[in-house]
Design a protein around this motif. Structure first.
Motif, PDB file in Angstrom:
ATOM      1  N   SER A 292      13.186  46.768  69.465  1.00 44.43           N
ATOM      2  CA  SER A 292      14.615  46.492  69.319  1.00 44.43           C
ATOM      3  C   SER A 292      15.410  47.789  69.380  1.00 44.43           C
ATOM      4  O   SER A 292      15.039  48.790  68.775  1.00 44.43           O
TER       5      SER A 292
ATOM      6  N   ASN B 241      21.895  43.437  64.229  1.00 44.86           N
ATOM      7  CA  ASN B 241      22.312  42.708  65.435  1.00 44.86           C
ATOM      8  C   ASN B 241      23.451  43.393  66.185  1.00 44.86           C
ATOM      9  O   ASN B 241      24.299  42.733  66.795  1.00 44.86           O
TER      10      ASN B 241
ATOM     11  N   LYS C  89      23.453  42.388  69.906  1.00 44.81           N
ATOM     12  CA  LYS C  89      23.147  40.972  70.135  1.00 44.81           C
ATOM     13  C   LYS C  89      23.667  40.490  71.483  1.00 44.81           C
ATOM     14  O   LYS C  89      23.302  39.391  71.939  1.00 44.81           O
TER      15      LYS C  89
ATOM     16  N   PRO D 209      20.381  39.425  74.515  1.00 48.77           N
ATOM     17  CA  PRO D 209      19.589  38.458  73.738  1.00 48.77           C
ATOM     18  C   PRO D 209      18.091  38.687  73.815  1.00 48.77           C
ATOM     19  O   PRO D 209      17.351  38.233  72.950  1.00 48.77           O
ATOM     20  N   LYS D 210      17.617  39.376  74.855  1.00 41.45           N
ATOM     21  CA  LYS D 210      16.189  39.613  75.015  1.00 41.45           C
ATOM     22  C   LYS D 210      15.914  41.107  74.946  1.00 41.45           C
ATOM     23  O   LYS D 210      16.604  41.904  75.560  1.00 41.45           O
TER      24      LYS D 210
END
Length: 647
Positions: A254, A275, A278, A281-282
């Motif tokens: 991430s 997030n 965000k 999304p992947k």
């Protein structure tokens, strides 16, 4: 039988026709005479940044990765140029050497023995053999006027080495090397970027005022999944996996945005924003990050270069304390392959840099991919702006890839890419580090077989072919130095062989800086499992130039310490020769951090400039002034004026 022959022959015929059409359609290379002319007047003297010794060429890895340990060991060399000792020039280097996993601060060769090398050791913070440094990012994180250093790793979250009072900016300190080294060992105090520390595998860090509050934040790009103990020989985890696709892998680590809040007394708070990205999304496998204000709203937009999958361009919509991005997508034209549409590529993004390729004062982007002849022929990218307003509210990014007509499409196994004016003429050159794993046995046939493996098997390291010591994958690619070739309709030519800088050792990061402020841009290259080098610009031709060191007060009022103005933008409104815009984002790309300065070529004795910046309270200012040729430090004041530039 005829049907069977046709099923076998048809794909082969299609490939043959496609290759033939490409050979016919590709533009001719610049002539040898044009290459010689492009290299005229340029010269570099190469000097080592670290020792030549060191036989180590591979890391200890988790059992799951043992058979591909050379692949896993392919990164970790990095370099930065900075003004660590406060003498006003970026003549200090930070070098990450994977041969002994050291991170060392020292003067650039030829700039004087101002202090003995300083080794950055994270002790007493948790650190062991299952962790390894991947890069260093110098900056003034607590805005006290002294340069600190962030080091990022595989196996743990980054550590910030805070430069405590008494180390730099003291008269006479540069004449006391012993004192400087002793102070460095004691006063560069390590602290966690996030508390408690986490198991990350970081491959890129960029600095940008993401939320526009007036302070540079930290954008972290992670590669392997969070928590994966990649370098731990005792680790047995399900998350110890590889990419689940060679073209659309979304099972990586991430990426993070860490907001910085400097306070009184040299303190700074870091906040990991949940997030924050965000809009993506992947999760990709991030190898490089680029920060740049693309649409002129004084917000840094982000380019995330992903290995084994689509890169991502994010438009910044953040406000102070609130991070928000919008994912952007390019336009696919009838003649555009999907993989050459911004945000839809299936390539191996390894590096990203910014310049103005078409002279419209809008930043363009150059991106490294794998372009190995007879192996894996993708394409580098040269994302060129197609209009002044390049980021639409509907999520459309008006950038098209012009790498082929510009002569930048193919270079080998590319890594970091940087752009700068080394000739002093206002025309940007493009440098690219190349190479992957150096050995004796060519393993490209096995890698090509892997490329045809079912995605369900690809993420399993045991399904991969052997990539171990002695194996070679693009281990002899030369570093690239692209310059515009005269008489070639704006095409670039690789002049590295003509300059003697086409190093065929495996390279990773590149850092730029005019280390002695003579108006000639220098650079450094980090070598993977080998020596790293500094390239001093020794060209004999002289041209008028404007060098700018932009700083701002750390507080909302004048007085107190001054800190680099990360994110400031300069436009040379009159007097420029060629390139006329620049932004202060030193930590862009993969494993290379440049000095936070700007250098422009001029036509005459002075220039009229416009500078846009945010002060320490996040207020946006634009001011103009006239500056004589040469190097200048400009103080960007909170009242919207510029100290050091005539109105």
């Amino acid at each position: 039988m005829n049907s069977l022959l046709w099923r076998v022959a048809a794909p082969a015929t299609a490939v043959t026709m496609a290759v033939g059409a490409w050979q016919v359609a590709r533009l001719p290379e610049p002539s040898e005479a044009a290459v010689r002319r492009a290299a005229e007047g340029l010269a570099f003297a190469r000097q080592p940044l670290n020792g030549a010794a060191g036989d180590r060429t591979v890391r200890t890895v988790a059992p799951a990765y043992e058979r591909i340990r050379s692949w896993i060991s392919s990164v970790g060399a990095a370099v930065a140029l900075t003004d660590f000792d406060g003498n006003g020039r970026p003549d200090d280097s930070c070098v990450v050497d994977p041969r002994d996993d050291s991170v060392t601060l020292k003067p650039v060769p030829g700039t004087g023995d101002r202090y003995a090398p300083i080794l950055l050791d994270p002790a007493p913070l948790p650190y062991n053999a299952t962790m390894a440094p991947m890069g260093c990012v110098p900056s003034d994180f607590n805005e006290d006027g002294r340069i600190d250093v962030l080091v990022y790793y595989w196996g743990r979250s980054p550590v910030v080495f805070m430069n405590q009072p008494g180390l730099t900016n003291q008269p006479g300190l540069t004449n006391q090397p012993g004192l400087m080294n002793q102070a460095g060992a004691k006063r560069l105090r390590p602290r966690e970027l996030v508390t408690p520390y986490r198991v990350w595998n970081t491959n890129a860090v960029s600095l940008a005022d993401v939320d526009t509050d007036g302070h540079a934040d930290v954008v972290v790009g992670n590669y392997f999944p969070d928590g994966a103990r990649v370098l731990d020989p005792s680790a047995h985890q399900s998350r110890l996996r590889m990419q689940h696709s060679l073209s659309a892998a979304y099972n990586g680590g991430s990426d993070r945005v860490i907001l910085a809040r400097p306070g009184f007394g040299g303190k700074v708070d870091f906040t990991d924003v949940p997030n924050a990205l965000k809009a993506v999304p992947k999760q990709g496998w991030t190898l490089a990050i680029g920060s740049q204000d693309l649409d002129g709203d004084a917000r840094p937009d982000l380019y995330l270069a992903h290995d084994f999958g689509p890169d991502r361009l994010l438009r910044n919509l953040s406000t102070p304390g609130h991070v928000r991005f919008q994912q952007m997508h390019g336009v696919r034209h009838p003649s555009t392959p999907k993989s050459r549409v911004l945000g839809s590529d299936s390539f191996k993004g390894m590096g990203v840099g910014f310049t103005d390729l078409n002279g419209d004062a809008v930043p363009d982007m150059v991106v490294s991919n794998i372009t190995e002849p007879y192996a894996l022929q993708e394409s580098n990218f040269a994302w060129m702006s197609e209009r002044r307003r390049v980021l639409g509210r509907d999520g459309t990014a008006y950038y098209d890839d012009h790498s082929e007509p510009l002569g930048l499409a193919r270079s080998g196994w590319g890594w970091d890419v940087k752009t700068g004016d080394f000739a002093g003429t206002g025309s940007p050159a493009i440098l690219q580090a190349t190479g992957f794993v150096k050995g004796r046995v060519n393993r490209w046939p096995q890698l090509q077989e892997l490329a045809m493996t079912n995605d369900d098997l690809l993420e399993r390291p045991g399904a991969w072919p052997r990539f171990a010591p002695g194996d070679d994958l693009s281990g002899h690619d030369p570093d690239r130095f692209y310059a515009r070739a005269p008489g070639s309709d704006g095409r670039f030519a690789d002049i590295a062989p003509a300059l003697g800088v086409a190093d065929r050792g495996v390279s990773r990061g590149i850092a730029l800086g005019d280390v002695d402020h003579d108006g000639r841009l220098d650079y450094a290259v980090a070598g993977q499992w080998r020596q790293s080098f500094f390239y001093r610009n020794t060209r004999t031709t002289t041209h008028p130039y404007l060098g700018l060191r932009l700083v701002r007060p750390a507080g909302c009022d004048d007085g107190g310490p001054e800190t680099p103005a990360i994110g400031a933008e300069v436009t040379v409104e009159s007097g420029a020769a060629g390139l006329r815009t620049g932004q202060v984002y030193p930590a862009n790309g993969h494993a290379g951090v440049s000095s936070p300065e700007l250098l422009f070529a001029l036509r005459g004795p002075d220039a009229r400039i416009a500078v846009t910046w945010r002060d320490a309270c996040g207020r946006r200012h634009t001011a103009r002034g006239v500056v004589a040729r040469g190097w200048h430090e400009l103080v960007l004041r909170p009242d919207g004026t510029i100290k050091g530039a005539e109105r």
